[in-house]
Design a protein around this motif. Structure first.
Motif, mmCIF file in Angstrom:
data_model
loop_
_atom_site.group_PDB
_atom_site.id
_atom_site.type_symbol
_atom_site.label_atom_id
_atom_site.label_comp_id
_atom_site.label_asym_id
_atom_site.label_seq_id
_atom_site.Cartn_x
_atom_site.Cartn_y
_atom_site.Cartn_z
ATOM 1 N N GLY A 1 39.266 31.551 43.405
ATOM 2 C CA GLY A 1 39.880 31.468 42.080
ATOM 3 C C GLY A 1 38.987 30.748 41.085
ATOM 4 O O GLY A 1 38.844 31.186 39.934
ATOM 5 N N TYR B 1 36.110 33.106 39.887
ATOM 6 C CA TYR B 1 36.482 34.104 38.885
ATOM 7 C C TYR B 1 36.880 33.463 37.555
ATOM 8 O O TYR B 1 36.630 34.027 36.491
ATOM 9 C CB TYR B 1 37.593 35.009 39.415
ATOM 10 C CG TYR B 1 37.070 36.019 40.407
ATOM 11 C CD1 TYR B 1 36.382 37.149 39.974
ATOM 12 C CD2 TYR B 1 37.228 35.822 41.778
ATOM 13 C CE1 TYR B 1 35.869 38.063 40.883
ATOM 14 C CE2 TYR B 1 36.720 36.733 42.691
ATOM 15 C CZ TYR B 1 36.041 37.856 42.241
ATOM 16 O OH TYR B 1 35.527 38.745 43.141
ATOM 17 N N ASP B 2 37.486 32.282 37.608
ATOM 18 C CA ASP B 2 37.791 31.566 36.369
ATOM 19 C C ASP B 2 36.498 31.238 35.625
ATOM 20 O O ASP B 2 36.428 31.340 34.392
ATOM 21 C CB ASP B 2 38.554 30.273 36.666
ATOM 22 C CG ASP B 2 40.006 30.528 37.035
ATOM 23 O OD1 ASP B 2 40.496 31.657 36.805
ATOM 24 O OD2 ASP B 2 40.653 29.598 37.560
ATOM 25 N N SER C 1 34.854 34.208 33.802
ATOM 26 C CA SER C 1 35.521 34.606 32.561
ATOM 27 C C SER C 1 35.535 33.497 31.505
ATOM 28 O O SER C 1 36.033 33.712 30.398
ATOM 29 C CB SER C 1 36.978 35.028 32.863
ATOM 30 O OG SER C 1 37.725 33.939 33.369
ATOM 31 N N ASP D 1 42.621 38.418 43.951
ATOM 32 C CA ASP D 1 42.811 37.004 43.630
ATOM 33 C C ASP D 1 43.822 36.833 42.495
ATOM 34 O O ASP D 1 44.719 35.981 42.573
ATOM 35 C CB ASP D 1 41.470 36.383 43.229
ATOM 36 C CG ASP D 1 41.636 35.004 42.604
ATOM 37 O OD1 ASP D 1 42.003 34.065 43.326
ATOM 38 O OD2 ASP D 1 41.408 34.877 41.381
ATOM 39 N N LYS D 2 43.711 37.648 41.465
ATOM 40 C CA LYS D 2 44.640 37.550 40.331
ATOM 41 C C LYS D 2 46.060 37.862 40.769
ATOM 42 O O LYS D 2 47.018 37.169 40.383
ATOM 43 C CB LYS D 2 44.211 38.505 39.223
ATOM 44 C CG LYS D 2 45.077 38.426 37.979
ATOM 45 C CD LYS D 2 44.540 39.314 36.869
ATOM 46 C CE LYS D 2 45.409 39.201 35.611
ATOM 47 N NZ LYS D 2 44.885 40.058 34.513
ATOM 48 N N ARG D 3 46.216 38.906 41.584
ATOM 49 C CA ARG D 3 47.560 39.274 42.072
ATOM 50 C C ARG D 3 48.131 38.189 42.975
ATOM 51 O O ARG D 3 49.341 37.914 42.941
ATOM 52 C CB ARG D 3 47.478 40.621 42.796
ATOM 53 C CG ARG D 3 48.765 41.062 43.474
ATOM 54 C CD ARG D 3 49.907 41.213 42.483
ATOM 55 N NE ARG D 3 51.114 41.693 43.149
ATOM 56 C CZ ARG D 3 51.960 40.915 43.829
ATOM 57 N NH1 ARG D 3 51.722 39.618 43.947
ATOM 58 N NH2 ARG D 3 53.043 41.449 44.386
ATOM 59 N N ARG E 1 47.676 35.024 42.720
ATOM 60 C CA ARG E 1 48.137 33.910 41.878
ATOM 61 C C ARG E 1 49.491 34.223 41.243
ATOM 62 O O ARG E 1 50.240 33.316 40.885
ATOM 63 C CB ARG E 1 47.120 33.623 40.777
ATOM 64 C CG ARG E 1 45.752 33.193 41.287
ATOM 65 C CD ARG E 1 44.952 32.595 40.178
ATOM 66 N NE ARG E 1 43.529 32.881 40.289
ATOM 67 C CZ ARG E 1 42.600 32.327 39.539
ATOM 68 N NH1 ARG E 1 42.941 31.463 38.607
ATOM 69 N NH2 ARG E 1 41.329 32.633 39.688
#
Length: 266
Positions: free
Chosen positions: A81, A84-85, A88, A201-203, A205
């Protein structure tokens, strides 16, 4: 222009075309009459988009995410996480400056630099330990700060809740993500698996909120709509919205109560 950059052009064109088609279809789906919700005048097509996305999620993403959450250690999930944070985070830096938050913009830029180096490409959030706070900014929020109205609600297939204002942030978010340029340089062999892992990963969270939606919401579509619209306004005002913000349209009526009244009258 390199061949890898040329290969990325169809992705950009497809995304922009999708946005234009959605806006055009939404306009055609508007109804005449006093029963049209000013917040969601395109509800029919939005519900269709929501139902399609929900089915795709339950068939493809949910089983994968269940395995991911079950077998990947929490520490590894946090590092993924963080990674990827960090990829972006240039979007946050850019929009902090665009909103006139100069001091925050420099702090966010330093945060990105620290996590990209000392934090090993963002795997470890060293910046937070150094007192550099994490922020959440995007171009939709920037437009809100500039005074642009939210506009009508939109649900974009796969991407999720948005609005006529916030949909403009989609291409900006894409081109300010480091992953976009990794794809241009390294090619699909690197870009594809990183993108898939990022989606998982987004899903993952969102697993908690989506579980609450499934258990508590009488109408999941309305639950997602109202929650997302209020969250967006909350972010635009940096957590301090005007006291009368939700006393006015579009939030003056309880959406569930309004829908029940409409069904009774019909």
């Amino acid at each position: 222009m390199s061949s890898n950059k040329i290969n990325n052009l169809p992705k950009i064109i497809f995304l922009l075309a999708l946005i234009l088609i959605l806006q055009g279809c939404s306009t055609l789906s508007q109804k005449d009459g006093s029963d049209v919700d000013p917040v969601d005048p395109h509800e029919d097509i939005n519900r269709a988009s929501y139902n399609f996305t929900d089915k795709v999620d339950r068939v493809f993403f949910e089983p994968v995410v269940d395995v991911y959450v079950e077998y990947v250690p929490n520490a590894a999930q946090r590092s993924i996480g963080n990674f990827y944070d960090n990829l972006s985070y240039p979007n946050v830096v850019l929009n902090a400056f665009l909103q006139g938050k100069v001091k925050q913009g420099f702090a966010d830029g330093l945060r990105f630099l620290v996590n990209s180096t000392v934090g090993l490409f963002g795997l470890f959030d060293m910046a937070t330990h150094m007192g550099l706070e994490k922020h959440d900014e995007d171009f939709g929020q920037t437009l809100g700060v500039w005074g642009v109205d939210t506009g009508s609600y939109l649900f974009i297939p796969i991407l999720g809740p948005s609005s006529k204002r916030d949909v403009a942030s989609v291409p900006v978010t894409m081109v300010t993500n480091v992953l976009f340029y990794v794809g241009a340089v390294a090619g699909a062999g690197v870009f594809a698996p990183l993108t898939i892992l990022g989606a998982v990963d987004k899903r993952a969270r969102l697993a908690g909120p989506m579980r609450i939606r499934d258990q508590a919401a009488l109408d999941p579509y309305l639950f997602v709509r109202e929650a997302s619209l209020q969250q967006r306004e909350f972010l635009v005002y940096d957590g301090n919205p005007p006291l009368n913000l939700y006393d006015e349209e579009p939030f003056q009526d309880n959406p569930f109560e309004t829908k029940i009244k409409k069904q009774i009258s019909d």
